[in-house]
Design a protein around this motif. Structure first.
Motif, mmCIF file in Angstrom:
data_model
loop_
_atom_site.group_PDB
_atom_site.id
_atom_site.type_symbol
_atom_site.label_atom_id
_atom_site.label_comp_id
_atom_site.label_asym_id
_atom_site.label_seq_id
_atom_site.Cartn_x
_atom_site.Cartn_y
_atom_site.Cartn_z
ATOM 1 N N ARG A 15 -13.239 -59.196 -44.117
ATOM 2 C CA ARG A 15 -13.340 -58.595 -42.785
ATOM 3 C C ARG A 15 -12.331 -59.176 -41.795
ATOM 4 O O ARG A 15 -12.203 -58.688 -40.671
ATOM 5 C CB ARG A 15 -14.747 -58.793 -42.208
ATOM 6 C CG ARG A 15 -15.831 -57.999 -42.911
ATOM 7 C CD ARG A 15 -15.662 -56.513 -42.671
ATOM 8 N NE ARG A 15 -16.870 -55.783 -42.954
ATOM 9 C CZ ARG A 15 -17.140 -55.164 -44.107
ATOM 10 N NH1 ARG A 15 -16.273 -55.188 -45.087
ATOM 11 N NH2 ARG A 15 -18.282 -54.500 -44.254
ATOM 12 N N SER A 26 -16.381 -52.911 -37.819
ATOM 13 C CA SER A 26 -17.093 -54.052 -38.412
ATOM 14 C C SER A 26 -17.419 -55.113 -37.367
ATOM 15 O O SER A 26 -16.544 -55.551 -36.608
ATOM 16 C CB SER A 26 -16.222 -54.648 -39.529
ATOM 17 O OG SER A 26 -16.475 -56.029 -39.672
ATOM 18 N N TYR A 27 -18.698 -55.523 -37.361
ATOM 19 C CA TYR A 27 -19.146 -56.583 -36.450
ATOM 20 C C TYR A 27 -18.383 -57.879 -36.732
ATOM 21 O O TYR A 27 -17.943 -58.563 -35.815
ATOM 22 C CB TYR A 27 -20.653 -56.801 -36.633
ATOM 23 C CG TYR A 27 -21.195 -57.982 -35.872
ATOM 24 C CD1 TYR A 27 -21.469 -57.883 -34.513
ATOM 25 C CD2 TYR A 27 -21.413 -59.206 -36.507
ATOM 26 C CE1 TYR A 27 -21.948 -58.978 -33.803
ATOM 27 C CE2 TYR A 27 -21.892 -60.298 -35.806
ATOM 28 C CZ TYR A 27 -22.157 -60.177 -34.455
ATOM 29 O OH TYR A 27 -22.611 -61.269 -33.755
ATOM 30 N N VAL A 28 -18.222 -58.212 -38.017
ATOM 31 C CA VAL A 28 -17.561 -59.467 -38.391
ATOM 32 C C VAL A 28 -16.094 -59.435 -37.981
ATOM 33 O O VAL A 28 -15.566 -60.400 -37.400
ATOM 34 C CB VAL A 28 -17.715 -59.721 -39.916
ATOM 35 C CG1 VAL A 28 -16.985 -60.981 -40.331
ATOM 36 C CG2 VAL A 28 -19.182 -59.821 -40.305
ATOM 37 N N LYS A 42 -21.430 -67.525 -30.185
ATOM 38 C CA LYS A 42 -22.536 -66.999 -31.002
ATOM 39 C C LYS A 42 -23.289 -68.129 -31.699
ATOM 40 O O LYS A 42 -24.512 -68.098 -31.798
ATOM 41 C CB LYS A 42 -22.020 -66.014 -32.067
ATOM 42 C CG LYS A 42 -21.621 -64.662 -31.572
ATOM 43 C CD LYS A 42 -22.651 -63.955 -30.749
ATOM 44 C CE LYS A 42 -23.840 -63.446 -31.525
ATOM 45 N NZ LYS A 42 -24.780 -62.695 -30.644
ATOM 46 N N ASP A 72 -29.689 -65.491 -38.912
ATOM 47 C CA ASP A 72 -28.589 -65.216 -37.961
ATOM 48 C C ASP A 72 -27.686 -66.439 -37.815
ATOM 49 O O ASP A 72 -26.461 -66.313 -37.767
ATOM 50 C CB ASP A 72 -29.156 -64.865 -36.570
ATOM 51 C CG ASP A 72 -29.589 -63.412 -36.459
ATOM 52 O OD1 ASP A 72 -29.321 -62.637 -37.405
ATOM 53 O OD2 ASP A 72 -30.193 -63.054 -35.425
ATOM 54 N N PHE A 75 -25.635 -66.917 -40.982
ATOM 55 C CA PHE A 75 -24.614 -65.857 -41.044
ATOM 56 C C PHE A 75 -23.438 -66.193 -40.115
ATOM 57 O O PHE A 75 -22.272 -66.174 -40.529
ATOM 58 C CB PHE A 75 -25.266 -64.518 -40.666
ATOM 59 C CG PHE A 75 -24.296 -63.397 -40.421
ATOM 60 C CD1 PHE A 75 -23.485 -62.930 -41.441
ATOM 61 C CD2 PHE A 75 -24.206 -62.816 -39.171
ATOM 62 C CE1 PHE A 75 -22.585 -61.888 -41.218
ATOM 63 C CE2 PHE A 75 -23.320 -61.779 -38.939
ATOM 64 C CZ PHE A 75 -22.512 -61.320 -39.963
ATOM 65 N N HIS A 76 -23.760 -66.535 -38.864
ATOM 66 C CA HIS A 76 -22.680 -66.840 -37.922
ATOM 67 C C HIS A 76 -21.968 -68.151 -38.278
ATOM 68 O O HIS A 76 -20.770 -68.295 -38.027
ATOM 69 C CB HIS A 76 -23.208 -66.841 -36.478
ATOM 70 C CG HIS A 76 -23.489 -65.458 -35.976
ATOM 71 N ND1 HIS A 76 -24.702 -64.850 -36.148
ATOM 72 C CD2 HIS A 76 -22.695 -64.549 -35.366
ATOM 73 C CE1 HIS A 76 -24.654 -63.615 -35.643
ATOM 74 N NE2 HIS A 76 -23.452 -63.413 -35.159
HETATM 75 N N1 LIG Z 1 -25.877 -60.517 -42.351
HETATM 76 C C1 LIG Z 1 -25.348 -59.892 -41.453
HETATM 77 C C2 LIG Z 1 -25.838 -59.979 -40.112
HETATM 78 N N2 LIG Z 1 -26.844 -60.709 -39.565
HETATM 79 C C3 LIG Z 1 -26.839 -60.436 -38.254
HETATM 80 N N3 LIG Z 1 -25.854 -59.551 -37.943
HETATM 81 C C4 LIG Z 1 -25.488 -59.013 -36.637
HETATM 82 O O1 LIG Z 1 -25.283 -60.114 -35.781
HETATM 83 C C5 LIG Z 1 -25.612 -59.761 -34.459
HETATM 84 C C6 LIG Z 1 -26.538 -60.836 -33.925
HETATM 85 O O2 LIG Z 1 -26.418 -60.867 -32.607
HETATM 86 P P1 LIG Z 1 -27.699 -60.942 -31.663
HETATM 87 O O3 LIG Z 1 -28.912 -61.343 -32.424
HETATM 88 O O4 LIG Z 1 -27.325 -61.810 -30.536
HETATM 89 O O5 LIG Z 1 -27.866 -59.435 -31.276
HETATM 90 P P2 LIG Z 1 -26.912 -58.533 -30.396
HETATM 91 O O6 LIG Z 1 -27.456 -58.556 -29.022
HETATM 92 O O7 LIG Z 1 -26.855 -57.224 -31.106
HETATM 93 O O8 LIG Z 1 -25.450 -59.254 -30.456
HETATM 94 P P3 LIG Z 1 -24.386 -59.426 -29.298
HETATM 95 O O9 LIG Z 1 -24.221 -58.098 -28.601
HETATM 96 O O10 LIG Z 1 -24.880 -60.535 -28.397
HETATM 97 O O11 LIG Z 1 -23.131 -59.840 -30.046
HETATM 98 C C7 LIG Z 1 -26.272 -58.382 -34.508
HETATM 99 O O12 LIG Z 1 -25.348 -57.380 -34.107
HETATM 100 C C8 LIG Z 1 -26.618 -58.234 -35.995
HETATM 101 O O13 LIG Z 1 -26.589 -56.876 -36.445
HETATM 102 C C9 LIG Z 1 -25.212 -59.249 -39.082
HETATM 103 N N4 LIG Z 1 -24.130 -58.436 -39.318
HETATM 104 C C10 LIG Z 1 -23.671 -58.352 -40.597
HETATM 105 N N5 LIG Z 1 -24.250 -59.043 -41.652
HETATM 106 C C11 LIG Z 1 -23.639 -58.995 -43.009
HETATM 107 O O14 LIG Z 1 -22.226 -58.860 -42.855
HETATM 108 C C12 LIG Z 1 -21.788 -57.730 -43.567
HETATM 109 C C13 LIG Z 1 -20.567 -57.155 -42.874
HETATM 110 O O15 LIG Z 1 -20.945 -56.625 -41.609
HETATM 111 P P4 LIG Z 1 -19.886 -55.759 -40.782
HETATM 112 O O16 LIG Z 1 -18.707 -56.620 -40.559
HETATM 113 O O17 LIG Z 1 -20.550 -55.338 -39.484
HETATM 114 O O18 LIG Z 1 -19.553 -54.578 -41.638
HETATM 115 C C14 LIG Z 1 -22.991 -56.802 -43.634
HETATM 116 O O19 LIG Z 1 -22.912 -55.914 -44.714
HETATM 117 C C15 LIG Z 1 -24.130 -57.787 -43.816
HETATM 118 O O20 LIG Z 1 -24.204 -58.187 -45.186
#
Ligand SMILES: N=c1c2ncn([C@@H]3O[C@H](COP(=O)(O)OP(=O)(O)OP(=O)(O)O)[C@@H](O)[C@H]3O)c2ncn1[C@@H]1O[C@H](COP(=O)(O)O)[C@@H](O)[C@H]1O
Length: 122
Positions: A15, A26-28, A42, A72, A75-76
């Motif tokens: 990512r 993608s969030y990541v 975070k 969480d 993960f972070h």
């Molecule tokens: N395990 C995780 C995971 N755990 C938590 N999160 C995200 O981490 C964020 C946690 O932030 P918060 O709890 O503070 O919630 P928020 O208010 O939505 O976040 P902010 O607006 O403050 O950033 C949320 O948006 C969650 O959806 C994750 N996002 C992704 N994954 C893994 O990472 C992979 C790749 O993700 P993408 O990069 O998004 O495709 C996914 O397939 C998953 O396997």
């Protein structure tokens, strides 16, 4: 390393915008794109939320929120490790290196080494 951690570490690495990750999708990738300060912010938030969830769990007797917050935080933490060129295996190797060494013993040895170093300086 567990298969889950290993798969997630590979996804996180892929990512990185330099590896073709898209911050729009993608969030990541978005976190990598924002850089050190956003990632470390975070970590601070998730660590605080984990502490609060543990305190709540002690009062309510219900630990599921603690589980979510700890996931969480892990993960972070994995995103932070990747940002600094480290992997979960590096952390596991460090824990393996420490295996069987009491924290009390480790601290006593560290303090002794520091005292000896200070004496050599004086
Ligand atoms: N395990 C995780 C995971 N755990 C938590 N999160 C995200 O981490 C964020 C946690 O932030 P918060 O709890 O503070 O919630 P928020 O208010 O939505 O976040 P902010 O607006 O403050 O950033 C949320 O948006 C969650 O959806 C994750 N996002 C992704 N994954 C893994 O990472 C992979 C790749 O993700 P993408 O990069 O998004 O495709 C996914 O397939 C998953 O396997």
């Amino acid at each position: 390393m567990s298969h889950t951690l290993s798969r997630l570490a590979a996804v996180i690495e892929a990512r990185k915008p330099a590896n073709g990750g898209d911050p729009e999708k993608s969030y990541v990738s978005r976190l990598f794109d924002k850089g050190d300060d956003a990632i470390l912010k975070k970590i601070g938030e998730e660590a605080t939320e984990t502490v609060m969830a543990a305190k709540d769990a002690r009062v309510s007797g219900e630990a599921s929120k603690l589980l979510y917050e700890c996931a969480d935080l892990w993960f972070h933490s994995m995103i932070m490790l990747a940002q600094f060129g480290l992997t979960p295996d590096d952390v596991l190797n460090e824990l393996a290196r420490r295996e069987g060494v009491s924290g009390i013993e480790e601290k006593a040895n560290r303090k002794l080494a520091e005292r000896e170093q200070a004496e050599r300086r004086d």
